[in-house]
Write a protein that holds these residues in place. Structure first.
Motif, PDB file in Angstrom:
ATOM      1  N   ASN A  17      21.368  15.377   8.508  1.00  0.00           N
ATOM      2  CA  ASN A  17      21.233  14.464   7.377  1.00  0.00           C
ATOM      3  C   ASN A  17      21.372  13.006   7.781  1.00  0.00           C
ATOM      4  OD1 ASN A  17      20.737  16.383   5.373  1.00  0.00           O
ATOM      5  ND2 ASN A  17      22.918  16.791   5.087  1.00  0.00           N
ATOM      6  N   GLY A  18      21.357  12.753   9.081  1.00  0.00           N
ATOM      7  CA  GLY A  18      21.477  11.379   9.555  1.00  0.00           C
ATOM      8  C   GLY A  18      22.924  11.010   9.814  1.00  0.00           C
ATOM      9  N   GLY A  19      23.103   9.923  10.523  1.00  0.00           N
ATOM     10  CA  GLY A  19      24.450   9.452  10.800  1.00  0.00           C
ATOM     11  C   GLY A  19      24.853   9.624  12.251  1.00  0.00           C
ATOM     12  N   GLY A  33      10.982  12.698   3.780  1.00  0.00           N
ATOM     13  CA  GLY A  33      11.405  12.719   5.171  1.00  0.00           C
ATOM     14  C   GLY A  33      11.646  14.112   5.686  1.00  0.00           C
ATOM     15  N   VAL A  34      11.426  15.116   4.821  1.00  0.00           N
ATOM     16  CA  VAL A  34      11.653  16.519   5.202  1.00  0.00           C
ATOM     17  C   VAL A  34      10.473  17.346   4.706  1.00  0.00           C
ATOM     18  CG1 VAL A  34      13.206  18.506   5.064  1.00  0.00           C
ATOM     19  CG2 VAL A  34      14.152  16.186   4.970  1.00  0.00           C
ATOM     20  N   TRP A  35       9.926  18.170   5.596  1.00  0.00           N
ATOM     21  CA  TRP A  35       8.889  19.127   5.236  1.00  0.00           C
ATOM     22  C   TRP A  35       9.392  20.537   5.560  1.00  0.00           C
ATOM     23  CZ3 TRP A  35       8.403  14.558   7.696  1.00  0.00           C
ATOM     24  CH2 TRP A  35       7.605  13.582   7.104  1.00  0.00           C
ATOM     25  N   TYR A  36       8.833  21.516   4.906  1.00  0.00           N
ATOM     26  CA  TYR A  36       9.319  22.883   5.091  1.00  0.00           C
ATOM     27  C   TYR A  36       8.222  23.772   5.648  1.00  0.00           C
ATOM     28  CZ  TYR A  36      13.577  21.681   2.638  1.00  0.00           C
ATOM     29  OH  TYR A  36      14.777  21.112   2.287  1.00  0.00           O
ATOM     30  N   LEU A  37       8.568  24.446   6.739  1.00  0.00           N
ATOM     31  CA  LEU A  37       7.703  25.457   7.322  1.00  0.00           C
ATOM     32  C   LEU A  37       8.314  26.798   6.942  1.00  0.00           C
ATOM     33  CD1 LEU A  37       5.218  25.824   9.133  1.00  0.00           C
ATOM     34  CD2 LEU A  37       6.769  25.931  11.106  1.00  0.00           C
ATOM     35  N   GLY A  38       7.903  27.293   5.761  1.00  0.00           N
ATOM     36  CA  GLY A  38       8.601  28.445   5.199  1.00  0.00           C
ATOM     37  C   GLY A  38      10.009  27.993   4.803  1.00  0.00           C
ATOM     38  N   PRO A  39      11.033  28.713   5.240  1.00  0.00           N
ATOM     39  CA  PRO A  39      12.412  28.289   4.928  1.00  0.00           C
ATOM     40  C   PRO A  39      12.969  27.257   5.916  1.00  0.00           C
ATOM     41  CG  PRO A  39      12.451  30.392   6.072  1.00  0.00           C
ATOM     42  CD  PRO A  39      10.990  30.041   5.889  1.00  0.00           C
ATOM     43  N   LEU A  40      12.183  26.957   6.968  1.00  0.00           N
ATOM     44  CA  LEU A  40      12.663  26.076   8.035  1.00  0.00           C
ATOM     45  C   LEU A  40      12.353  24.611   7.702  1.00  0.00           C
ATOM     46  CD1 LEU A  40      13.879  25.846  10.930  1.00  0.00           C
ATOM     47  CD2 LEU A  40      11.523  25.961  11.785  1.00  0.00           C
ATOM     48  N   PRO A  41      13.385  23.761   7.585  1.00  0.00           N
ATOM     49  CA  PRO A  41      13.126  22.342   7.314  1.00  0.00           C
ATOM     50  C   PRO A  41      12.727  21.599   8.586  1.00  0.00           C
ATOM     51  CG  PRO A  41      15.498  22.739   7.418  1.00  0.00           C
ATOM     52  CD  PRO A  41      14.829  24.071   7.593  1.00  0.00           C
ATOM     53  N   GLY A  94      13.201   7.153  12.219  1.00  0.00           N
ATOM     54  CA  GLY A  94      13.815   8.188  11.394  1.00  0.00           C
ATOM     55  C   GLY A  94      14.501   7.607  10.175  1.00  0.00           C
ATOM     56  N   ASN A  95      15.098   6.414  10.331  1.00  0.00           N
ATOM     57  CA  ASN A  95      15.719   5.743   9.183  1.00  0.00           C
ATOM     58  C   ASN A  95      14.675   5.332   8.154  1.00  0.00           C
ATOM     59  OD1 ASN A  95      17.638   4.170  11.716  1.00  0.00           O
ATOM     60  ND2 ASN A  95      18.369   5.843  10.426  1.00  0.00           N
ATOM     61  N   TYR A  96      13.479   5.015   8.626  1.00  0.00           N
ATOM     62  CA  TYR A  96      12.379   4.673   7.720  1.00  0.00           C
ATOM     63  C   TYR A  96      12.014   5.873   6.849  1.00  0.00           C
ATOM     64  CZ  TYR A  96       7.497   3.630   6.421  1.00  0.00           C
ATOM     65  OH  TYR A  96       6.317   3.438   5.742  1.00  0.00           O
ATOM     66  N   PHE A  97      11.906   7.039   7.466  1.00  0.00           N
ATOM     67  CA  PHE A  97      11.574   8.241   6.706  1.00  0.00           C
ATOM     68  C   PHE A  97      12.710   8.642   5.768  1.00  0.00           C
ATOM     69  CE2 PHE A  97       8.351   8.669   9.978  1.00  0.00           C
ATOM     70  CZ  PHE A  97       7.288   9.216   9.282  1.00  0.00           C
ATOM     71  N   ASN A  98      13.931   8.329   6.149  1.00  0.00           N
ATOM     72  CA  ASN A  98      15.084   8.677   5.322  1.00  0.00           C
ATOM     73  C   ASN A  98      15.371   7.635   4.236  1.00  0.00           C
ATOM     74  OD1 ASN A  98      15.486  10.993   6.769  1.00  0.00           O
ATOM     75  ND2 ASN A  98      17.423  10.377   7.685  1.00  0.00           N
ATOM     76  N   GLN A  99      14.634   6.535   4.219  1.00  0.00           N
ATOM     77  CA  GLN A  99      14.898   5.439   3.285  1.00  0.00           C
ATOM     78  C   GLN A  99      16.358   4.990   3.355  1.00  0.00           C
ATOM     79  OE1 GLN A  99      11.800   5.355  -0.423  1.00  0.00           O
ATOM     80  NE2 GLN A  99      13.615   6.563  -0.735  1.00  0.00           N
ATOM     81  N   GLU A 100      16.782   4.617   4.568  1.00  0.00           N
ATOM     82  CA  GLU A 100      18.174   4.237   4.754  1.00  0.00           C
ATOM     83  C   GLU A 100      18.262   3.046   5.711  1.00  0.00           C
ATOM     84  OE1 GLU A 100      20.133   7.602   6.479  1.00  0.00           O
ATOM     85  OE2 GLU A 100      18.854   7.621   8.252  1.00  0.00           O
TER      86      GLU A 100
END
Length: 340
Positions: free
Chosen positions: A108-110, A25-33, A156-162
């Motif tokens: 981180n969700g919530g 659910g997270v990809w990195y563009l260099g140091p940027l998530p 977004g919850n789907y990508f977070n598995q939550e």
């Protein structure tokens, strides 16, 4: 031939039997998530503003006003949503071994929808007061876009598995994978699935809510056109429809939550908010059909006083004397004497 057909059928059954989760659910563009959850929230906000703007203009509003109000409502809504989540799930952030600063990590969700709507409405109310816009009329225009935005946010919850439910053998069960970070630490949010063998197959309650929300959007758009709802009744119908679905979907969820008498707190909140929304929908019926936003603006603006023209100016004393002299001369002139 039969063996090949059977193999293809077995593969199709295996594919269709469950819904696979994304690997990450997270990809990195260099140091940027780049977080899928955040992208879904942003996409939902954009859709809500775009659709709300179109509906507001169609109701007599001015183009650009919804965007101006969103500048107030969106930040208030994000803060309210996070506050509600932290308050109702405080055990995740406070207590032995917990990090209170994690309550600020919104990425981180919530986000609790109740807090988001409540505090977002406060921000919208402030903006409406500044611009002289009736909040109930604006809320009616925004309602379908808001519930569609919620549906998009559930991706977004789907990508977070939550936000899933208990185990199931239904064809649409959701596969949950074990995700790990490059360091080998298990992390369901920031990790990556390296093995597609599901550790659990569960009810995709996020998907149930997504589909329910889209159905609510269709319902309120239809009712609005059919009955020309106004005075906040479209928004009330949205709240009632959403909470009706959230009530039963919430009871299916198995993620950690605050309990009251053994029942998830959001079940009680859904029931109470549903009752309030239905009561408002019935009471507001006495206010009649949809208000005319343009007419409300016209009555709210002070009428301009008519400018005094030259004929309305009082004659000066000198002008009045000259006019009297002219009248006397006219009376005494030979031409003015009539024969008897």
């Amino acid at each position: 031939m039969n063996e090949a057909t059977g193999t293809v059928g077995a593969v199709l059954n295996a594919v269709l039997a469950t819904i696979p989760s994304p690997d990450q659910g997270v990809w990195y563009l260099g140091p940027l998530p780049i977080r899928a959850y955040a992208l879904c929230i942003i996409a939902g906000i954009i859709v809500a503003i775009w659709w709300g703007e179109r509906r507001w203009v169609a109701r007599g509003g001015i183009k650009g006003e919804v965007t101006d109000i969103a500048v107030w409502a969106v930040p208030f809504g994000l803060v309210g949503g996070r506050l509600y989540h932290v308050i109702t799930d405080n055990q995740k952030y406070f207590g032995p071994g917990k990090n209170p600063l994690a309550a600020l990590e919104i990425w981180n969700g919530g986000l609790g929808i109740w807090g988001a709507i409540a505090l977002g409405a406060v921000g919208a109310w402030i903006a409406c007061r500044r611009k002289g816009i009736p909040l109930p009329a604006l809320a009616d225009a925004l309602a379908p876009g808001i519930v569609v935005a919620q549906a998009i946010g559930r991706l977004g919850n789907y990508f977070n598995q939550e936000l899933y439910g208990g185990d199931t053998t239904l064809p649409w069960g959701l596969e949950i994978y074990r995700r790990v970070t490059p360091e080998g630490r298990e992390d369901a949010l920031a990790g990556v699935a390296i093995d597609h063998t599901p550790i659990q197959v569960v009810h995709p309650t996020f998907l149930y809510e997504l589909l329910w929300n889209l159905g609510v959007a269709l319902l309120i758009v239809w009712a609005d056109r059919k009955f020309r709802l106004g005075h906040g009744r479209v928004f009330a119908l949205y709240v009632a429809g959403y909470t009706a679905g959230r009530f039963w979907i919430e009871m299916m969820r198995t993620d950690e939550a605050t309990l009251i008498f053994g029942t998830r707190v959001n079940v009680f909140v859904s029931a109470l908010v549903f009752i309030g929304a239905v009561a408002y929908f019935i009471i507001a019926r006495s206010r009649g059909e949809r208000e005319d936003v343009a007419a409300l603006r016209a009555t709210a603006e002070p009428e301009a006083e008519p400018e005094a023209g030259p004929a309305a100016e009082p004659a000066s004393d000198d002008v009045a004397e000259n006019q009297n002299d002219d009248v006397e001369e006219e009376k005494n002139s030979p031409e003015s004497v009539k024969p008897e």
